[in-house]
Design a protein around this motif. Structure first.
Motif, PDB file in Angstrom:
ATOM      1  N   GLY A 193       0.881  -1.162  -0.066  1.00  0.00           N
ATOM      2  CA  GLY A 193       0.022  -0.133   0.036  1.00  0.00           C
ATOM      3  C   GLY A 193       0.733   1.141  -0.040  1.00  0.00           C
ATOM      4  N   ILE A 194       1.838   1.385   0.810  1.00  0.00           N
ATOM      5  CA  ILE A 194       2.908   2.365   0.897  1.00  0.00           C
ATOM      6  C   ILE A 194       3.597   2.443  -0.619  1.00  0.00           C
ATOM      7  CG2 ILE A 194       4.900   3.275   1.792  1.00  0.00           C
ATOM      8  CD1 ILE A 194       4.008   1.973   4.453  1.00  0.00           C
ATOM      9  N   GLN A 195       3.842   1.322  -1.244  1.00  0.00           N
ATOM     10  CA  GLN A 195       4.465   1.616  -2.339  1.00  0.00           C
ATOM     11  C   GLN A 195       3.636   2.153  -3.487  1.00  0.00           C
ATOM     12  OE1 GLN A 195       6.396  -2.165  -3.539  1.00  0.00           O
ATOM     13  NE2 GLN A 195       7.001  -1.330  -5.352  1.00  0.00           N
ATOM     14  N   TYR A 196       2.278   1.638  -3.441  1.00  0.00           N
ATOM     15  CA  TYR A 196       1.382   1.996  -4.536  1.00  0.00           C
ATOM     16  C   TYR A 196       0.990   3.434  -4.091  1.00  0.00           C
ATOM     17  CZ  TYR A 196      -2.931   1.996  -7.054  1.00  0.00           C
ATOM     18  OH  TYR A 196      -4.145   2.144  -8.042  1.00  0.00           O
ATOM     19  N   MET A 197       0.867   3.990  -3.030  1.00  0.00           N
ATOM     20  CA  MET A 197       0.771   5.406  -2.945  1.00  0.00           C
ATOM     21  C   MET A 197       1.959   6.559  -3.270  1.00  0.00           C
ATOM     22  SD  MET A 197      -1.424   5.650   0.804  1.00  0.00           S
ATOM     23  CE  MET A 197      -0.266   5.196   1.578  1.00  0.00           C
ATOM     24  N   SER A 198       3.143   5.671  -3.086  1.00  0.00           N
ATOM     25  CA  SER A 198       4.217   6.567  -3.275  1.00  0.00           C
ATOM     26  C   SER A 198       4.841   6.681  -4.733  1.00  0.00           C
ATOM     27  CB  SER A 198       5.237   6.492  -2.217  1.00  0.00           C
ATOM     28  OG  SER A 198       5.670   4.900  -2.530  1.00  0.00           O
ATOM     29  N   THR A 199       4.309   6.053  -5.395  1.00  0.00           N
ATOM     30  CA  THR A 199       4.860   5.775  -6.749  1.00  0.00           C
ATOM     31  C   THR A 199       3.807   6.425  -7.997  1.00  0.00           C
ATOM     32  OG1 THR A 199       5.951   4.516  -8.527  1.00  0.00           O
ATOM     33  CG2 THR A 199       4.087   3.702  -7.503  1.00  0.00           C
ATOM     34  N   ASP A 200       4.416   7.347  -8.808  1.00  0.00           N
ATOM     35  CA  ASP A 200       3.660   7.794 -10.051  1.00  0.00           C
ATOM     36  C   ASP A 200       3.665   6.713 -11.031  1.00  0.00           C
ATOM     37  OD1 ASP A 200       2.408   9.647  -8.507  1.00  0.00           O
ATOM     38  OD2 ASP A 200       3.884  11.192  -9.093  1.00  0.00           O
ATOM     39  N   ALA A 201       4.559   5.960 -11.302  1.00  0.00           N
ATOM     40  CA  ALA A 201       5.011   5.081 -12.490  1.00  0.00           C
ATOM     41  C   ALA A 201       4.184   3.976 -12.651  1.00  0.00           C
ATOM     42  CB  ALA A 201       6.588   4.626 -12.521  1.00  0.00           C
ATOM     43  N   PHE A 202       3.587   3.634 -13.747  1.00  0.00           N
ATOM     44  CA  PHE A 202       2.632   2.719 -13.954  1.00  0.00           C
ATOM     45  C   PHE A 202       3.202   1.354 -13.616  1.00  0.00           C
ATOM     46  CE2 PHE A 202       1.036  -0.864 -16.468  1.00  0.00           C
ATOM     47  CZ  PHE A 202      -0.445  -0.752 -16.240  1.00  0.00           C
ATOM     48  N   GLU A 203       4.588   1.066 -13.793  1.00  0.00           N
ATOM     49  CA  GLU A 203       5.173  -0.036 -13.491  1.00  0.00           C
ATOM     50  C   GLU A 203       5.224  -0.382 -11.854  1.00  0.00           C
ATOM     51  OE1 GLU A 203       7.086  -3.672 -13.926  1.00  0.00           O
ATOM     52  OE2 GLU A 203       6.316  -2.475 -15.410  1.00  0.00           O
ATOM     53  N   GLY A 204       5.722   0.651 -11.165  1.00  0.00           N
ATOM     54  CA  GLY A 204       5.389   0.689  -9.569  1.00  0.00           C
ATOM     55  C   GLY A 204       4.090   0.388  -8.951  1.00  0.00           C
ATOM     56  N   LYS A 205       3.076   0.829  -9.842  1.00  0.00           N
ATOM     57  CA  LYS A 205       1.884   0.447  -9.168  1.00  0.00           C
ATOM     58  C   LYS A 205       1.430  -0.813  -9.580  1.00  0.00           C
ATOM     59  CE  LYS A 205      -0.348   5.151  -9.145  1.00  0.00           C
ATOM     60  NZ  LYS A 205      -0.490   5.299  -7.710  1.00  0.00           N
ATOM     61  N   SER A 206       1.487  -1.500 -10.708  1.00  0.00           N
ATOM     62  CA  SER A 206       1.436  -2.754 -10.841  1.00  0.00           C
ATOM     63  C   SER A 206       2.071  -3.732 -10.003  1.00  0.00           C
ATOM     64  CB  SER A 206       1.656  -3.252 -12.517  1.00  0.00           C
ATOM     65  OG  SER A 206       3.094  -3.005 -12.844  1.00  0.00           O
ATOM     66  N   GLU A 207       3.367  -3.410  -9.694  1.00  0.00           N
ATOM     67  CA  GLU A 207       4.323  -4.223  -8.735  1.00  0.00           C
ATOM     68  C   GLU A 207       3.685  -4.176  -7.283  1.00  0.00           C
ATOM     69  OE1 GLU A 207       8.807  -4.238  -6.849  1.00  0.00           O
ATOM     70  OE2 GLU A 207       8.331  -3.488  -8.765  1.00  0.00           O
ATOM     71  N   ALA A 208       3.046  -3.104  -6.663  1.00  0.00           N
ATOM     72  CA  ALA A 208       2.447  -2.936  -5.609  1.00  0.00           C
ATOM     73  C   ALA A 208       1.282  -3.763  -5.647  1.00  0.00           C
ATOM     74  CB  ALA A 208       2.307  -1.238  -5.243  1.00  0.00           C
ATOM     75  N   LYS A 209       0.323  -3.384  -6.662  1.00  0.00           N
ATOM     76  CA  LYS A 209      -0.726  -4.531  -6.659  1.00  0.00           C
ATOM     77  C   LYS A 209      -0.318  -5.881  -6.692  1.00  0.00           C
ATOM     78  CE  LYS A 209      -3.664  -1.482  -9.469  1.00  0.00           C
ATOM     79  NZ  LYS A 209      -4.191  -1.299 -10.914  1.00  0.00           N
ATOM     80  N   THR A 210       0.634  -6.279  -7.521  1.00  0.00           N
ATOM     81  CA  THR A 210       1.100  -7.729  -7.419  1.00  0.00           C
ATOM     82  C   THR A 210       1.559  -8.067  -5.809  1.00  0.00           C
ATOM     83  OG1 THR A 210       1.837  -7.565  -9.533  1.00  0.00           O
ATOM     84  CG2 THR A 210       2.639  -9.558  -8.241  1.00  0.00           C
ATOM     85  N   ILE A 211       2.037  -7.271  -5.207  1.00  0.00           N
ATOM     86  CA  ILE A 211       2.582  -7.669  -3.708  1.00  0.00           C
ATOM     87  C   ILE A 211       1.363  -7.658  -2.874  1.00  0.00           C
ATOM     88  CG2 ILE A 211       3.715  -6.388  -1.697  1.00  0.00           C
ATOM     89  CD1 ILE A 211       5.768  -5.182  -3.770  1.00  0.00           C
ATOM     90  N   ILE A 212       0.398  -6.714  -3.000  1.00  0.00           N
ATOM     91  CA  ILE A 212      -0.896  -7.031  -2.161  1.00  0.00           C
ATOM     92  C   ILE A 212      -1.534  -8.182  -2.355  1.00  0.00           C
ATOM     93  CG2 ILE A 212      -3.211  -5.649  -1.759  1.00  0.00           C
ATOM     94  CD1 ILE A 212      -1.465  -3.065  -2.236  1.00  0.00           C
ATOM     95  N   GLN A 213      -1.678  -8.617  -3.857  1.00  0.00           N
ATOM     96  CA  GLN A 213      -2.462  -9.618  -4.113  1.00  0.00           C
ATOM     97  C   GLN A 213      -1.861 -11.059  -3.544  1.00  0.00           C
ATOM     98  OE1 GLN A 213      -2.789  -9.377  -8.296  1.00  0.00           O
ATOM     99  NE2 GLN A 213      -4.429  -8.155  -8.441  1.00  0.00           N
ATOM    100  N   ASN A 214      -0.518 -10.903  -3.488  1.00  0.00           N
ATOM    101  CA  ASN A 214       0.229 -11.968  -3.336  1.00  0.00           C
ATOM    102  C   ASN A 214       0.301 -12.233  -1.646  1.00  0.00           C
ATOM    103  OD1 ASN A 214       1.091 -12.800  -5.779  1.00  0.00           O
ATOM    104  ND2 ASN A 214       3.051 -11.875  -5.515  1.00  0.00           N
ATOM    105  N   ALA A 215       0.118 -11.112  -0.930  1.00  0.00           N
ATOM    106  CA  ALA A 215      -0.170 -10.982   0.365  1.00  0.00           C
ATOM    107  C   ALA A 215      -1.403 -11.552   0.831  1.00  0.00           C
ATOM    108  CB  ALA A 215       0.252  -9.701   1.138  1.00  0.00           C
TER     109      ALA A 215
END
Length: 133
Positions: free
Chosen positions: A79-101
């Motif tokens: 969630g912190i990574q998703y909020m703190s990045t503006d890049a599309f790649e960073g948001k998709s990586e953060a979503k993957t982390i949340i989904q895996n968790a």
């Protein structure tokens, strides 16, 4: 890497699920403790001898609690990574982390729930052998 993590998680879950079956064929052995400890919580009386049952039950509970705690930490991190990045790649990586968790949390809860649904005694870890009739 994901395959290795999935195999490791399945190994941990199945390993803890079936860890007590090898002990069923043996007679309960009492251990003389070096220092008396309360095994049922802070309000119980300290004991000098014990068997493996409370330790196995405690390890199983600890593993489920650690899995839940790590899942919550990973969700917060994602969630912190998703909020703190503006890049599309960073948001998709953060979503993957949340989904895996979330999947890991569901897997840990599911392991406990399956054992409890099959037979509630499976999570009680009563290792005593009933006498033959």
């Amino acid at each position: 890497m994901k395959f290795f993590l999935a195999i490791t998680m399945l190994g941990i879950i199945f390993g803890t699920s079936f860890a007590s079956y090898g002990v069923l064929a043996q007679e309960a052995t009492e251990y003389k403790l070096l220092q008396p400890i309360p095994l049922d919580g802070a309000n119980s009386a300290p004991t000098d001898t014990t068997t493996a049952e409370p330790y196995i039950k405690g390890i199983f509970t600890l593993i489920i609690a650690i899995a839940g705690g790590l899942a919550v930490v990973r969700i917060i991190f994602g969630g912190i990574q998703y909020m703190s990045t503006d890049a599309f790649e960073g948001k998709s990586e953060a979503k993957t982390i949340i989904q895996n968790a979330i999947w890991g949390l569901l897997l840990a809860i599911g392991a406990w729930l399956i054992l409890f649904t099959i037979n509630p005694d499976l999570i009680k870890f009563d290792l005593t052998i009933p006498p033959p009739q």
